[in-house]
Write an enzyme that holds these catalytic residues in place. Sequence first.
Site, PDB file in Angstrom:
ATOM      1  N   TRP A 100       0.832  -1.212   0.000  1.00  0.00           N
ATOM      2  CA  TRP A 100       0.000   0.000   0.000  1.00  0.00           C
ATOM      3  C   TRP A 100       0.859   1.251   0.000  1.00  0.00           C
ATOM      4  CZ3 TRP A 100      -4.525  -1.098  -1.678  1.00  0.00           C
ATOM      5  CH2 TRP A 100      -5.075  -2.356  -1.414  1.00  0.00           C
ATOM      6  N   ASP A 167      -0.959   6.630   6.617  1.00  0.00           N
ATOM      7  CA  ASP A 167      -2.064   5.725   6.290  1.00  0.00           C
ATOM      8  C   ASP A 167      -2.192   4.739   7.451  1.00  0.00           C
ATOM      9  OD1 ASP A 167      -3.769   3.757   5.419  1.00  0.00           O
ATOM     10  OD2 ASP A 167      -2.701   3.334   3.553  1.00  0.00           O
ATOM     11  N   LYS A 191     -11.626  -1.703   9.057  1.00  0.00           N
ATOM     12  CA  LYS A 191     -10.917  -2.601   9.973  1.00  0.00           C
ATOM     13  C   LYS A 191     -11.489  -2.330  11.373  1.00  0.00           C
ATOM     14  CE  LYS A 191      -8.012  -2.940   6.366  1.00  0.00           C
ATOM     15  NZ  LYS A 191      -7.912  -4.009   5.405  1.00  0.00           N
TER      16      LYS A 191
END
Lengths: 355, 355
Positions: A100, A167, A191
């Site tokens: 990511w 992030d 999440k």
Amino acid sequence: MICNFGAGPCILPQEVFKQASQAVLNFNDTGLSILEISHRAPEFEAVVDETIKLVKELLNVPEGYSVLLLQGGASTQFSMVPMNLLAEGQSAAYLDSGAWASKALKEAKLFGEVKVVASSKESNYTFIPKDYEIPADAAYFHYTSNNTIFGTELFETPKTSVPVVCDMSSDIFSREINVSDFGIIYAGAQKNMGPAGVTLVIIKDELLGKSGRKLPSMLDYKIHADNKSLYNTPPVFSIYVSMLNLQWLKSKGGVAAIEQENIAKAAALYEEIDRNPLFKSPCAVEDRSRMNICFVMENKELEKPFLKLAEERGMVGIKGHRSVGGFRASIYNALPITAIHSLIDVMQEFAETVK
Amino acid sequence: MICNFGAGPCILPQEVFKQASQAVLNFNDTGLSILEISHRAPEFEAVVDETIKLVKELLNVPEGYSVLLLQGGASTQFSMVPMNLLAEGQSAAYLDSGAWASKALKEAKLFGEVKVVASSKESNYTFIPKDYEIPADAAYFHYTSNNTIFGTELFETPKTSVPVVCDMSSDIFSREINVSDFGIIYAGAQKNMGPAGVTLVIIKDELLGKSGRKLPSMLDYKIHADNKSLYNTPPVFSIYVSMLNLQWLKSKGGVAAIEQENIAKAAALYEEIDRNPLFKSPCAVEDRSRMNICFVMENKELEKPFLKLAEERGMVGIKGHRSVGGFRASIYNALPITAIHSLIDVMQEFAETVK
């Protein structure tokens, strides 16, 4: 008994599912479904306000920061961050610690120069790079706090004089952080915050409108901040369920309390991985994630039968990402420690069968 | 009995709420909530496939078009359209028929020249402009098929040789359309498609990658088309409920059947507005929307007491938008004709009281 170890969208508390299910039929005794309520209704504006208030309270967000509830996931943030922070001709610094992080820096290249301060790509991202320099002239420094795919986590915010952008999609609300260390924190909700469909952004107000670029309204943090995340129709249900989930977290004692549970959960599973001769962790010990626990087998041929047994025992979502192989147990806030014990039991049961 | 005339997010069928509520507890007998299921799970990929299949079937989407399920609402499409279709130095033609059309063309100006072919702004958008020319050298022509705020609707697709882009947020799935007339159709889901949080785009494949601009991945239609709308974590629940709602529409006989109901519903209410001396429609008769029915009172002072009575009788969401005043009854697919009759009853009851 099902144990959901999925990497995200992931397990949320059962009581949140019950409340959400009820609100789909009748939201707050309005006689209307949460799905048919106007986003301009006072009852829903109260949901947005409460969600933002809970974010601020649970993370101790100081004055001078705005909390935004957006759409498009972290992937949209990969480009919104440089659009909003990187003026023409400036450069940004990125730490390449996983898939990511790598996608984020690729998107930033569309808007200016990207300086990769360090990368662990060569070793398949099995560790978090250390001992790098962050250029003092960078418009910002970007990193990923938890690498969902590779199972590593960066617990200490890197020190730098430039704004830090992080992030935190897969570890926000799992442990205490110092928000004032950051210029921007962003996270896809799916999440520890809520279901898929909403994206959290916490931004230092002085960074709003920083790049001087003319931006599409939907991609301009300032527009969303000025409109209290109601510039256009928001993802109503995803925000509502996030509110329920953050209320649950608060009732559990907040982030400090859940962090202790998360430490205990991760320790129990890593202990078994280290102890059980069939399994091993591919990650550097000091960088092991508390959220996504990757493990492989010494003998690859045993992975299929182990997966089969684990699935028979109710384990869901433990197959590892193709980039790592083996297994990944994502053990987010809502996963009870009993699920960890069940997984450990399966690991031990399997070890018995191959003795 | 509550009658939800809200403009959106809006009423969906009660059976959809029931199915959605159940899936929040247990999705497809997986023992897992739809909110905790992986977007890569075969069970959810089947939901995406089925949703796209239903869109194609219900709208008769011909070969050569891609159906995308995105995030960010129509407001994000306002900038994605020019980013993806307008090459450097090109111009685009826009019809200015309402507040959303006006916002769309404002966003397009960031990417090139915008030629407004006609506007009814001067008369507060009470009609749809006609008799305009669409420049043959425009990269595309953009219009809004239904003006949610002003209660006008454009039923006949304007003829032009350039690709037609249409914001159908508030009338898609309410009447038959000829998809091959369009280059791009887009719509926020939260009227006749599903709940807030997902955005439908139907795009002619030959327009993918058309502008030659280097785009952020999340803003590039081609990336989403290549990844079957699963480039990143999609808004799982909003897609799921959209699927349920489109299944309901199919079971009702599809778009052709619902169109007849919508014609009857709108006709009944306009008939009362025209007949009842207390009320009038602010819109040009030939442009009256079948989805959002605006009406005002001859005597403004009666508006408050009428609203009070209507609310007492269970009418929700009929207060007009501040740009128009008066009242707006949004009568989307799922609103039963009995709700229209209830509203008419209130209008007649009120007329009796002020005689």
